[in-house]
Motif scaffolding. Structure first.
Motif, PDB file in Angstrom:
ATOM      1  N   ASP A 112     -59.729 -38.587 -80.265  1.00 59.15           N
ATOM      2  CA  ASP A 112     -59.640 -37.878 -81.541  1.00 59.15           C
ATOM      3  C   ASP A 112     -58.333 -37.092 -81.603  1.00 59.15           C
ATOM      4  O   ASP A 112     -58.277 -35.920 -81.250  1.00 59.15           O
ATOM      5  N   ILE A 113     -57.264 -37.753 -82.059  1.00 59.38           N
ATOM      6  CA  ILE A 113     -55.955 -37.100 -82.135  1.00 59.38           C
ATOM      7  C   ILE A 113     -55.548 -36.856 -83.587  1.00 59.38           C
ATOM      8  O   ILE A 113     -54.396 -36.570 -83.860  1.00 59.38           O
TER       9      ILE A 113
ATOM     10  N   LYS B 265     -63.133 -28.415 -83.569  1.00 55.05           N
ATOM     11  CA  LYS B 265     -63.103 -27.832 -82.227  1.00 55.05           C
ATOM     12  C   LYS B 265     -61.665 -27.569 -81.785  1.00 55.05           C
ATOM     13  O   LYS B 265     -61.364 -26.511 -81.221  1.00 55.05           O
ATOM     14  N   GLN B 266     -60.774 -28.488 -82.082  1.00 56.78           N
ATOM     15  CA  GLN B 266     -59.377 -28.312 -81.693  1.00 56.78           C
ATOM     16  C   GLN B 266     -58.720 -27.192 -82.494  1.00 56.78           C
ATOM     17  O   GLN B 266     -57.928 -26.424 -81.955  1.00 56.78           O
ATOM     18  N   LEU B 267     -59.057 -27.079 -83.781  1.00 53.58           N
ATOM     19  CA  LEU B 267     -58.513 -25.996 -84.593  1.00 53.58           C
ATOM     20  C   LEU B 267     -58.980 -24.639 -84.078  1.00 53.58           C
ATOM     21  O   LEU B 267     -58.177 -23.707 -83.938  1.00 53.58           O
ATOM     22  N   LEU B 268     -60.268 -24.526 -83.780  1.00 56.44           N
ATOM     23  CA  LEU B 268     -60.785 -23.255 -83.265  1.00 56.44           C
ATOM     24  C   LEU B 268     -60.169 -22.911 -81.906  1.00 56.44           C
ATOM     25  O   LEU B 268     -59.836 -21.750 -81.651  1.00 56.44           O
TER      26      LEU B 268
ATOM     27  N   ARG C 248     -52.522 -31.768 -73.608  1.00 55.01           N
ATOM     28  CA  ARG C 248     -53.795 -31.990 -72.939  1.00 55.01           C
ATOM     29  C   ARG C 248     -54.554 -33.167 -73.528  1.00 55.01           C
ATOM     30  O   ARG C 248     -55.161 -33.949 -72.816  1.00 55.01           O
ATOM     31  N   ASP C 249     -54.510 -33.325 -74.875  1.00 51.75           N
ATOM     32  CA  ASP C 249     -55.358 -34.308 -75.557  1.00 51.75           C
ATOM     33  C   ASP C 249     -54.614 -35.501 -76.130  1.00 51.75           C
ATOM     34  O   ASP C 249     -55.189 -36.250 -76.905  1.00 51.75           O
TER      35      ASP C 249
ATOM     36  N   ALA D  85     -47.848 -22.304 -82.497  1.00 57.75           N
ATOM     37  CA  ALA D  85     -47.066 -23.489 -82.117  1.00 57.75           C
ATOM     38  C   ALA D  85     -47.209 -23.777 -80.623  1.00 57.75           C
ATOM     39  O   ALA D  85     -47.342 -24.944 -80.217  1.00 57.75           O
ATOM     40  N   LEU D  86     -47.198 -22.744 -79.805  1.00 56.59           N
ATOM     41  CA  LEU D  86     -47.345 -22.922 -78.362  1.00 56.59           C
ATOM     42  C   LEU D  86     -48.734 -23.473 -78.027  1.00 56.59           C
ATOM     43  O   LEU D  86     -48.861 -24.406 -77.224  1.00 56.59           O
ATOM     44  N   ALA D  87     -49.764 -22.924 -78.643  1.00 53.86           N
ATOM     45  CA  ALA D  87     -51.128 -23.417 -78.411  1.00 53.86           C
ATOM     46  C   ALA D  87     -51.276 -24.858 -78.900  1.00 53.86           C
ATOM     47  O   ALA D  87     -51.928 -25.677 -78.249  1.00 53.86           O
ATOM     48  N   PHE D  88     -50.657 -25.170 -80.037  1.00 50.54           N
ATOM     49  CA  PHE D  88     -50.694 -26.539 -80.555  1.00 50.54           C
ATOM     50  C   PHE D  88     -50.048 -27.498 -79.554  1.00 50.54           C
ATOM     51  O   PHE D  88     -50.577 -28.571 -79.264  1.00 50.54           O
ATOM     52  N   PHE D  89     -48.891 -27.111 -78.990  1.00 54.00           N
ATOM     53  CA  PHE D  89     -48.200 -27.951 -78.022  1.00 54.00           C
ATOM     54  C   PHE D  89     -49.042 -28.134 -76.756  1.00 54.00           C
ATOM     55  O   PHE D  89     -49.127 -29.242 -76.213  1.00 54.00           O
ATOM     56  N   ILE D  90     -49.668 -27.064 -76.293  1.00 54.21           N
ATOM     57  CA  ILE D  90     -50.507 -27.147 -75.091  1.00 54.21           C
ATOM     58  C   ILE D  90     -51.692 -28.078 -75.339  1.00 54.21           C
ATOM     59  O   ILE D  90     -52.013 -28.933 -74.502  1.00 54.21           O
TER      60      ILE D  90
END
Length: 139
Positions: A47-48, A3-6, A41-42, A32-37
């Protein structure tokens, strides 16, 4: 984790759509920006695993490409020069891989590297036999 990858991929494409630039650099920056956001958030969630695996996978990709380029240069140098520096041999590689996918990915990465070729897999699937052009030592 899926879910996090999608969600990361979707946010990457949202970034590309908002900027209007479909380049490799912009896609990488958007990822990279989406990964940081997502990490912000999480980061206190349960589940990290995703946030530890993605940097390791990216690091492995860079490591593999560096090793593949280095092997290409070594084989190219050996082909061009009049003296052969190769010492061929077959190496028995013990496997920790259990699934067919893991064994297939490992054998593909080995075979894609110049100077190496997977010859056989033992019947109990615990040893892979690899032919190498540059055998450093018998151990």
């Amino acid at each position: 984790m899926i879910k996090q990858l999608l969600l990361n991929i979707i946010l990457t494409f949202v970034w590309v759509a908002l900027t209007g630039s479909l380049t490799i650099a912009n896609i990488g920056f958007g990822f990279a920006l989406a990964f940081f956001i997502l990490w912000m958030r999480d980061r206190t969630g349960n589940d990290i695993r995703y946030f530890f695996r993605v940097p390791k996978i990216i690091g492995f990709i860079f490591f593999y490409f560096f090793e593949m380029i280095k092997a290409n240069l070594q084989v190219g140098h050996d082909v061009i020069t009049p003296h052969y520096f190769m010492k061929p041999g077959i190496v028995a590689l013990p496997l920790d891989a259990k699934t067919d996918f893991e064994i297939t990915m490992l054998s593909n990465m080995i075979s894609l590297t110049p100077g190496t070729l997977v010859v056989d897999l033992s019947t109990d699937r615990k040893v892979m036999f690899v032919h190498v052009m540059y055998l450093e030592s018998r151990e």
